[in-house]
Design a protein around this motif. Structure first.
Motif, PDB file in Angstrom:
ATOM      1  N   ALA A  59       0.820  -1.213   0.000  1.00 61.19           N
ATOM      2  CA  ALA A  59       0.000   0.000   0.000  1.00 61.19           C
ATOM      3  C   ALA A  59       0.848   1.254   0.000  1.00 61.19           C
ATOM      4  O   ALA A  59       0.482   2.266  -0.603  1.00 61.19           O
ATOM      5  N   ALA A  60       2.002   1.218   0.672  1.00 61.12           N
ATOM      6  CA  ALA A  60       2.847   2.406   0.795  1.00 61.12           C
ATOM      7  C   ALA A  60       3.579   2.742  -0.497  1.00 61.12           C
ATOM      8  O   ALA A  60       4.018   3.889  -0.686  1.00 61.12           O
ATOM      9  N   GLY A  61       3.744   1.783  -1.391  1.00 64.40           N
ATOM     10  CA  GLY A  61       4.424   2.055  -2.646  1.00 64.40           C
ATOM     11  C   GLY A  61       5.935   1.929  -2.536  1.00 64.40           C
ATOM     12  O   GLY A  61       6.488   1.517  -1.510  1.00 64.40           O
ATOM     13  N   LEU A  62       6.623   2.317  -3.600  1.00 69.34           N
ATOM     14  CA  LEU A  62       8.066   2.100  -3.694  1.00 69.34           C
ATOM     15  C   LEU A  62       8.888   3.072  -2.869  1.00 69.34           C
ATOM     16  O   LEU A  62       9.999   2.741  -2.445  1.00 69.34           O
ATOM     17  N   ALA A  63       8.378   4.263  -2.657  1.00 73.63           N
ATOM     18  CA  ALA A  63       9.185   5.266  -1.958  1.00 73.63           C
ATOM     19  C   ALA A  63       8.359   5.973  -0.879  1.00 73.63           C
ATOM     20  O   ALA A  63       8.069   7.167  -0.981  1.00 73.63           O
ATOM     21  N   PRO A  64       7.972   5.265   0.169  1.00 76.89           N
ATOM     22  CA  PRO A  64       7.198   5.911   1.235  1.00 76.89           C
ATOM     23  C   PRO A  64       8.041   6.919   1.997  1.00 76.89           C
ATOM     24  O   PRO A  64       9.273   6.801   2.065  1.00 76.89           O
ATOM     25  N   ALA A  65       7.369   7.893   2.562  1.00 69.38           N
ATOM     26  CA  ALA A  65       8.066   8.897   3.365  1.00 69.38           C
ATOM     27  C   ALA A  65       8.757   8.231   4.555  1.00 69.38           C
ATOM     28  O   ALA A  65       8.339   7.160   5.018  1.00 69.38           O
ATOM     29  N   THR A  66       9.797   8.864   5.038  1.00 62.89           N
ATOM     30  CA  THR A  66      10.576   8.296   6.142  1.00 62.89           C
ATOM     31  C   THR A  66       9.704   8.031   7.364  1.00 62.89           C
ATOM     32  O   THR A  66       9.819   6.981   8.011  1.00 62.89           O
ATOM     33  N   ALA A  67       8.816   8.967   7.681  1.00 61.55           N
ATOM     34  CA  ALA A  67       7.956   8.793   8.854  1.00 61.55           C
ATOM     35  C   ALA A  67       7.051   7.582   8.693  1.00 61.55           C
ATOM     36  O   ALA A  67       6.813   6.834   9.648  1.00 61.55           O
ATOM     37  N   LEU A  68       6.542   7.361   7.470  1.00 66.12           N
ATOM     38  CA  LEU A  68       5.687   6.207   7.229  1.00 66.12           C
ATOM     39  C   LEU A  68       6.495   4.915   7.316  1.00 66.12           C
ATOM     40  O   LEU A  68       6.021   3.914   7.886  1.00 66.12           O
ATOM     41  N   GLN A  69       7.707   4.904   6.779  1.00 66.99           N
ATOM     42  CA  GLN A  69       8.555   3.721   6.888  1.00 66.99           C
ATOM     43  C   GLN A  69       8.802   3.358   8.342  1.00 66.99           C
ATOM     44  O   GLN A  69       8.713   2.190   8.742  1.00 66.99           O
ATOM     45  N   ARG A  70       9.118   4.377   9.150  1.00 64.02           N
ATOM     46  CA  ARG A  70       9.379   4.141  10.572  1.00 64.02           C
ATOM     47  C   ARG A  70       8.138   3.587  11.261  1.00 64.02           C
ATOM     48  O   ARG A  70       8.227   2.658  12.070  1.00 64.02           O
TER      49      ARG A  70
END
Length: 536
Positions: A59-70
């Protein structure tokens, strides 16, 4: 092997903090009447399904924002922490865990990439839950929600394996509406010939509108208004369906059956069981309240003397010692019975809504309630202005509210106070009285819910002409005929926008009030406040 007579489904999206009481009482009534019935909390299941790490990554895709990755990496730990008693002992860690989960949910944005799903609600970017056209799009499969994958790949295959003879979907909150219509449409297409029933508070709120409009947008065989116990029992027994709509409030169940619920899976520091001593509201005179202007339930109440025993029975059956009383307002007679049942309720913790009744000032009542497990009461102050309270039809006195708050505080009962600005006829002076009351009583208020009043569509208020006001929202009445609210016209330069500005600048600008607001659990609000003492 034959499946159940009826399958009950609680759809997303709602807080996943405790099992759904409406589903539990319907399940109990059906089983106690001899029907074979099962239930699924699809709201909790959807949360856990879509918080899966692989699904979040997709759902987040290939390049999620850093905050979302964390946040995505933190989901397993955050879930574990929120389900542990430690969450109620460390508010900063609790807030961090809830924030991670909330941000992770934001990875699911729907087909448009603009849907918004949080721990508290779900908003579709393009569809309105008040528009028959949009509801038809969801039901037909021409438009989906963030829950489409869960419905298609997890829930529907499970329902097919169960082979129910009928399915009933309860919709009690606006954020469940679009997912429920999508789910109902999927069921109709996947299980042709299996009747699908719709019910719950949202349908009951639409009672007058639905009766007067063309109904082809409804993906339900029948729709119920008010309590559904008797009608669903008849359907489970094979009775003929009759008309599209049914309404019968004679049979009301109070003993819930939570056998379907995975109690340790809910997002709560400890399992909490919802229960109610009443259906409907015993006061029913507040001009701003849907229960007064368009009652969802005929008023029914359990015997106050036996209610503590019901809690003990549920505790023994499910191993749970925390209870959420979901009454619109717990009657004083029930509170007295709870206070007198300290030995039965020893070791329990319970909380719920009550009115600022003068009877709560009876000598010894507050301390007896605390000894019987009352840890928090939710109290609707609404305003600190007595003239405005009188116009609202609240039936309470500001002086009594002050005395009740002090009494509860001395007894160790936390007060969660509800305030609404923007009522018809409110002035800045009225709002200032509210601010003063909150500031002066900050030491005896544990938590706050601050809001702007939404006027029910059918409400009558002196000075507002019936039928002259548009409903709230960005659409015209023709586009949203199922809208629940009407606009409150500004008067003498004071209206919703001015009230909202006053709330942000004057009320939350007061350091004492801002401190109360800051300790209110984000997203979960009153569902989790009971786990925290104000000093934490």
């Amino acid at each position: 092997m034959a499946g159940p007579d009826l399958l009950l489904i609680h759809p997303p999206a709602a807080r996943a903090a405790e099992p759904p009481l409406g589903t539990a009482v319907l399940l109990s009534h059906l089983r106690r009447g001899g029907a074979t019935a099962e239930a699924i909390d699809a709201n909790l299941e959807a949360h856990l399904y879509l918080l899966d790490g692989d699904r979040l990554s997709v759902a987040a895709g290939l390049a999620p924002a850093t905050a979302l990755q964390r946040a995505m990496k933190s989901v397993p730990e955050a879930l574990s922490f929120l389900r542990s008693p430690d969450a109620g002992r460390a508010f900063p860690r609790y807030v961090a865990a809830a924030r991670h989960l909330n941000r992770a949910l934001s990875a699911h944005r729907g087909a448009s990439g603009r849907d918004r799903w949080t721990l508290g609600d779900y908003v579709h970017a393009d569809l309105s839950e008040y528009s028959p056209r949009d509801l038809s799009l969801a039901a037909s499969g021409k438009a989906g929600t963030v829950f489409s994958g869960y419905f298609r790949d997890a829930l529907l295959p499970r329902v097919e394996r169960m082979r129910p003879r009928g399915v009933a979907i309860s919709v009690n909150y606006r954020h469940q509406v679009l997912p429920a219509f999508e789910l109902a449409g999927l069921l109709r297409r996947r299980l042709p010939g299996v009747p699908v029933y719709g019910g719950g508070g949202m349908f009951t709120s639409w009672r007058s509108s639905l009766r007067g409009m063309e109904r082809s947008f409804l993906p339900f065989d029948r729709v119920g208004f008010g309590p559904g116990e008797r009608a669903l029992a008849a359907a489970a027994g094979g009775a003929s369906t009759g008309g599209v709509f049914f309404e019968d409030g004679e049979a009301v169940e109070f003993l819930p059956d939570f056998g379907f619920a995975q109690l340790r899976e809910y997002l709560s520091p400890e399992p909490v069981l919802p229960v109610t001593a009443t259906r409907g509201c015993y006061w029913r005179r507040c001009r701003f309240c849907p229960e007064a202007v368009a009652p969802i339930h005929p008023y029914r109440a359990t015997d106050p003397e036996t209610f503590p025993t019901l809690l003990r029975e549920l505790s023994d059956r499910y191993g749970v010692r925390r209870f959420h009383l979901t009454d619109n307002a717990i009657p004083v007679a029930t509170l007295r019975s709870m206070a007198d049942a300290g030995s039965v309720l020893r070791g329990f913790s319970w909380h719920g809504f009550a009115r600022f009744e003068r009877e709560l000032l009876e000598p010894g009542l507050a301390s007896s309630l605390a000894a019987a497990g009352c840890s928090m009461l939710q109290l609707g102050l609404e305003s600190g202005s007595q003239p405005l309270l009188d116009r609202m039809g609240k039936g309470t006195r500001v002086a009594d509210a002050s005395a009740v708050l002090s009494s509860f505080s001395r007894a160790g009962i936390v007060a969660y106070v509800y305030v609404m600005l923007g009522a018809p006829g409110e002035t800045e002076s009225d709002a200032e009285r509210t601010r003063s009351f909150l500031s002066e009583h900050a030491g005896v208020i544990g938590f706050l819910n601050l809001s702007i009043l939404n006027m029910p569509r059918d409400a009558f208020w002196p000075g507002i002409a019936e039928g002259s006001a548009r409903r709230e929202g960005g659409f015209n009445d023709e586009d949203e005929p199922l809208g629940l609210y009407r606009r409150v016209p500004a008067r003498d330069g004071w209206g919703r926008s001015q009230a909202r500005r006053f709330l942000q600048k004057r009320i939350l600008g007061d350091p004492a009030i801002r401190a109360i607001a800051a300790r209110t659990p984000p997203w979960f609000g009153d569902s989790h406040a009971v786990f925290f003492r104000p000093e934490s």
